[in-house]
Design a protein around this motif. Structure first.
Motif, PDB file in Angstrom:
ATOM      1  N   ARG A 186      -4.985 -71.633   7.819  1.00  0.00           N
ATOM      2  CA  ARG A 186      -4.357 -70.342   8.096  1.00  0.00           C
ATOM      3  C   ARG A 186      -2.833 -70.464   8.053  1.00  0.00           C
ATOM      4  O   ARG A 186      -2.147 -69.632   7.464  1.00  0.00           O
ATOM      5  N   ASP A 187      -2.300 -71.508   8.682  1.00  0.00           N
ATOM      6  CA  ASP A 187      -0.848 -71.690   8.720  1.00  0.00           C
ATOM      7  C   ASP A 187      -0.273 -71.916   7.327  1.00  0.00           C
ATOM      8  O   ASP A 187       0.804 -71.405   7.004  1.00  0.00           O
ATOM      9  N   GLU A 188      -0.970 -72.684   6.504  1.00  0.00           N
ATOM     10  CA  GLU A 188      -0.507 -72.904   5.133  1.00  0.00           C
ATOM     11  C   GLU A 188      -0.554 -71.608   4.333  1.00  0.00           C
ATOM     12  O   GLU A 188       0.346 -71.316   3.549  1.00  0.00           O
TER      13      GLU A 188
ATOM     14  N   LEU B  88      -0.230 -68.542   5.398  1.00  0.00           N
ATOM     15  CA  LEU B  88       0.781 -67.571   5.822  1.00  0.00           C
ATOM     16  C   LEU B  88       2.214 -68.081   5.668  1.00  0.00           C
ATOM     17  O   LEU B  88       3.157 -67.298   5.764  1.00  0.00           O
ATOM     18  N   SER B  89       2.391 -69.358   5.429  1.00  0.00           N
ATOM     19  CA  SER B  89       3.727 -69.937   5.292  1.00  0.00           C
ATOM     20  C   SER B  89       4.413 -69.456   4.015  1.00  0.00           C
ATOM     21  O   SER B  89       3.777 -69.291   2.978  1.00  0.00           O
ATOM     22  N   TRP B  90       5.711 -69.260   4.087  1.00  0.00           N
ATOM     23  CA  TRP B  90       6.502 -68.920   2.905  1.00  0.00           C
ATOM     24  C   TRP B  90       6.859 -70.175   2.115  1.00  0.00           C
ATOM     25  O   TRP B  90       7.162 -70.091   0.939  1.00  0.00           O
ATOM     26  N   TRP B  91       6.849 -71.337   2.757  1.00  0.00           N
ATOM     27  CA  TRP B  91       7.418 -72.535   2.168  1.00  0.00           C
ATOM     28  C   TRP B  91       6.392 -73.509   1.590  1.00  0.00           C
ATOM     29  O   TRP B  91       6.615 -74.710   1.589  1.00  0.00           O
ATOM     30  N   ASN B  92       5.261 -73.033   1.122  1.00  0.00           N
ATOM     31  CA  ASN B  92       4.347 -73.881   0.359  1.00  0.00           C
ATOM     32  C   ASN B  92       3.542 -73.033  -0.609  1.00  0.00           C
ATOM     33  O   ASN B  92       3.533 -71.811  -0.517  1.00  0.00           O
TER      34      ASN B  92
ATOM     35  N   ARG C 254       6.700 -59.500   0.213  1.00  0.00           N
ATOM     36  CA  ARG C 254       7.522 -60.704   0.043  1.00  0.00           C
ATOM     37  C   ARG C 254       8.384 -60.604  -1.212  1.00  0.00           C
ATOM     38  O   ARG C 254       9.543 -61.017  -1.214  1.00  0.00           O
TER      39      ARG C 254
ATOM     40  N   LYS D  23       0.485 -68.350  -4.873  1.00  0.00           N
ATOM     41  CA  LYS D  23      -0.487 -67.956  -3.842  1.00  0.00           C
ATOM     42  C   LYS D  23      -1.236 -66.690  -4.236  1.00  0.00           C
ATOM     43  O   LYS D  23      -2.432 -66.569  -3.998  1.00  0.00           O
TER      44      LYS D  23
ATOM     45  N   SER E  92       0.714 -60.155   9.489  1.00  0.00           N
ATOM     46  CA  SER E  92       1.815 -61.039   9.132  1.00  0.00           C
ATOM     47  C   SER E  92       2.277 -60.725   7.715  1.00  0.00           C
ATOM     48  O   SER E  92       1.502 -60.343   6.867  1.00  0.00           O
TER      49      SER E  92
END
Length: 187
Positions: free
Chosen positions: A51-53, A55-59, A72, A136, A186
């Protein structure tokens, strides 16, 4: 007893949900297994994002739905426009003051180069983030990241962005992660 992929004909592990070679979803009876630390890479593919990956902008791992992709993209475009306006205004100011003071053309070119060099720390991360969100979004459509990068580098990024903004993503999990609609609230 090993299974065979109906799409590419390669052998598949009995517990696999996606073909390791072509990435096609394998028909299984019942629901897809719930991802856990033990079986995530084994049954759901090596590119399956948490989930964190996602929603992250940096990966580049995970999936983005259309709404997050568009939001975005608008945020990054707004930042790029602001940087561009500041850069063009600064270049215009330095050209005007240099010409008015009677300095030579080399000084003007030097100032333009200096302004462009100052803009790089802003524009490079914006470009990287733009690639990440496009990859993504491609993952949500089951398009590998390398395809998105190559199409963008070939000069078709405008048309690719339009397609990514309007195409409906895959429902449910795919080899890149859970359905992005599963993570509400998010950007």
């Amino acid at each position: 007893m090993a299974k065979i992929c109906k799409n590419c004909g390669s052998k598949i592990d009995d517990e696999a949900v996606f073909c390791a070679k072509c990435g096609k979803k394998i028909a299984v009876s019942g629901a897809l297994p719930v991802p856990s630390d033990n079986n995530k890479s084994k049954s759901l593919g090596p590119d399956y994002a948490t989930r964190d990956e996602a929603l992250s902008w940096w990966n580049w791992r995970g999936r983005l739905n259309r709404q997050r992709f568009i939001l975005r993209s608008l945020i990054l475009t707004t930042i790029a426009i602001v940087v561009g306006i500041i850069l063009c205004g600064g270049i215009s100011f330095f050209i005007t003051t240099t010409v008015m003071s009677g300095q030579d053309e080399d000084a003007v070119l030097g100032m333009i180069f200096l302004m462009l060099l100052c803009a790089l720390p802003f524009l490079l991360p914006l470009s990287v983030l733009s690639f990440f969100i496009s990859i993504k979004r491609g993952h949500d459509l089951n398009i590998p990241g390398w395809v998105v990068v190559i199409v963008s580098l070939l000069g078709a990024s405008f048309f690719l962005s339009i397609y990514l903004a309007v195409a409906k993503g895959n429902e449910g999990p795919n080899q890149y992660g859970d359905d992005p609609l599963k993570y509400p609230g998010s950007i």
